[in-house]
Design an enzyme around this catalytic site. Structure first.
Site, short mmCIF file in Angstrom:
data_model
loop_
_atom_site.label_atom_id
_atom_site.label_comp_id
_atom_site.label_asym_id
_atom_site.label_seq_id
_atom_site.Cartn_x
_atom_site.Cartn_y
_atom_site.Cartn_z
N LYS A 128 0.86 -1.19 0.00
CA LYS A 128 0.00 0.00 0.00
C LYS A 128 0.89 1.22 0.00
CE LYS A 128 -4.35 1.28 0.27
NZ LYS A 128 -5.57 0.66 -0.29
N ASP A 168 -7.02 4.49 -4.56
CA ASP A 168 -7.69 4.34 -3.26
C ASP A 168 -8.30 5.72 -3.00
OD1 ASP A 168 -8.03 2.52 -0.79
OD2 ASP A 168 -7.26 4.33 0.13
#
Ligand code: NDP
Length: 448
Positions: A128, A168
């Site tokens: 991430k 995201d």
């Protein structure tokens, strides 16, 4: 020493070693809790420092991102990429651009991503990244300059076989375009497999935009089926009004449900007759305006509640799709009092531990994010498959693959919860099923 004591001691060490990272602690606590059950049954999973290695990212990058705003001023943000685990495949996970981003948040998201990606059954590891940059209120040119600066460092660390970022919060099609353009320029190659969420004419996949929201509803639908129910006629709260929320709302309504409330960080709207998705998409995706604008334009029956709590609304199903810890213990009590029967997490860790426990203890069917929102990353992996074979699939075929993946995830976590004597505890089912696949790969690959 008992397994439970070993895990508790290890958790205390992790708290010290990762001080000041409460979201990461929360994610670790939940997974380690489920691991006690696995390790008591299969102690070999404690061998070779497996749990310790799993909780330590393989690599963590933090870098400076300087850029020039429209007024000619220099701005400096911080960029992150946490490459958590690549035992199953290249690191895969989104980039988040939001002022709240810090290392602890990226580590919590990267850690969750390992198990989520494992549950999809596809060959992808967990990672991430992101930045504390806030795209809200910035011009397109400012967002572009920021993305170019961000990629100028990140390009050294990613690649089709190494690490494949996606979007995201705060990173949608526009940002992926700017990031891809800079990668292509710096590397002098059109490596479509390096990022997912691309535009359709340059390597993107149909259904990627819809995937997380649609996937959430497919999985919830499978969960409702085991209780003899469906979305047809159900009243549903969808929190947030971003990418996940919009397409969750769309699929709910396609399946005959009514979305009775949606929100953003300023307030919520009640929509007793359902949401006009065309109008919502125009306001959120094209004009980039607030949910209050929707209330102003949608006409009779729709009300805006500034600063209000969306969980006050009565519904059969709640789909939190905004952000972490948006639904706490008090909200859970309110929902249960109002007779909610199903809760599935579209966002990552939107329910606090108190809320999640309250749902499970009160017999609410509760699907955790690492299972319920895996449709986005699963479709990203399908985008990678299309890129690798220089192919592009139809909407119907891709949607069908997504649907199958989500149904399989539910069946897998349901079966696992039963195997471990915890029928209906889908949190444990997801943690255990996700863990075992990664753990087996790590054990086979030696101590690295
Ligand atoms: P977006 O940026 O598109 O949307 C986020 C939405 O949540 C916005 O409407 C935002 O409102 C709202 N929001 C943020 N904070 C709050 C709050 N405290 N209370 C109420 N609403 C809030 O993000 P995504 O839809 O892409 O992501 C949402 C969640 O889903 C995140 O947790 C993300 O990690 C997760 N996720 C996303 C995937 C994807 O494919 N996009 C895949 C898997 C998980 P505002 O405009 O006011 O900030």
């Amino acid at each position: 020493m008992s397994i439970d004591q070993q895990i508790s001691d290890y958790y205390s060490k992790l708290l010290k070693r990762n001080a000041g990272e409460p979201e990461f602690h929360q994610a670790l606590a939940e997974v380690l809790d489920s691991l006690k059950i696995v390790l008591n049954k299969d102690p070999h999973y404690a061998d070779y420092g497996l749990v310790e290695r799993l909780c330590e990212p393989e690599r963590q990058l933090i870098f400076r991102v300087p850029w020039v705003d429209d007024g000619g001023q220099i701005q400096v943000n911080r960029g992150f990429r946490v490459q958590f685990n690549s035992a199953l495949g290249p690191y895969k996970g989104g980039l988040r651009f939001h002022p709240s981003v810090n290392l602890g948040i990226i580590k919590f998201l990267g850690f969750e991503q390992i198990f989520k990606n494992s549950l999809t059954g596809l060959p992808i590891g967990g990672g991430k990244g992101g930045s504390d940059f806030d795209p809200k209120g910035k011009s397109d040119a400012e967002v572009m300059r920021f993305c170019q600066s961000f990629m100028t460092e990140l390009h050294n660390h990613i690649g089709e076989y190494r690490d494949v970022p996606a979007g995201d919060i705060g990173v949608g099609g526009r940002e992926i375009g700017f990031l891809f353009g800079q990668y292509r320029r710096l590397e002098n190659k059109h490596e479509s497999g390096v990022l997912t969420g691309k535009g359709l004419s340059w390597g993107g996949s149909l259904v990627r935009t819809e995937a997380t929201g649609y996937g959430l509803v497919y999985l919830t639908s499978e969960m409702m089926k085991t209780h003899g129910e469906s979305f047809d006629g159900a009243k549903v709260i969808v929190s947030g009004s971003g990418n996940v929320a919009i397409y969750a709302a769309e699929k709910v309504q396609q399946l005959g449900g009514t979305v009775v409330a949606m929100s953003d960080s300023s307030g919520y709207i009640t929509t007793p007759n359902g949401v006009d998705l065309e109008l919502l998409k125009e306001i959120k995706e094209v004009r980039r305006e607030r949910i209050s604008t929707y209330a102003g334009e949608a006409g009779a029956g729709v009300e805006y509640h500034e600063g209000g709590n969306v969980w006050e609304v009565s519904a059969d199903v709640a789909l939190p799709c905004a952000t972490q810890n948006e639904l706490d213990g008090e909200d859970a009590k309110l929902l249960v009092k109002n007779q909610v029967r199903y809760v599935a997490e579209g966002a990552n860790m939107p329910c606090t531990p108190e809320a999640a426990h309250y749902f499970v203890e009160n017999g609410i069917a509760f699907a955790p994010g690492k299972a319920a929102n895996a449709g986005g990353v699963a479709t990203s992996a399908l985008e990678m498959q299309q890129n690798a074979s220089r192919d592009s699939w139809s909407f119907e075929y891709t949607d069908q693959r997504l649907h199958e993946i989500m149904s399989n995830i539910f069946r897998n976590i349901d079966k696992t919860s039963k195997e471990y004597g915890l029928e209906g505890d889908y949190v444990a089912g997801a943690n255990i099923a996700g863990f075992k696949k990664v753990a087996d790969a790590m054990l086979a690959q030696g101590v690295i």
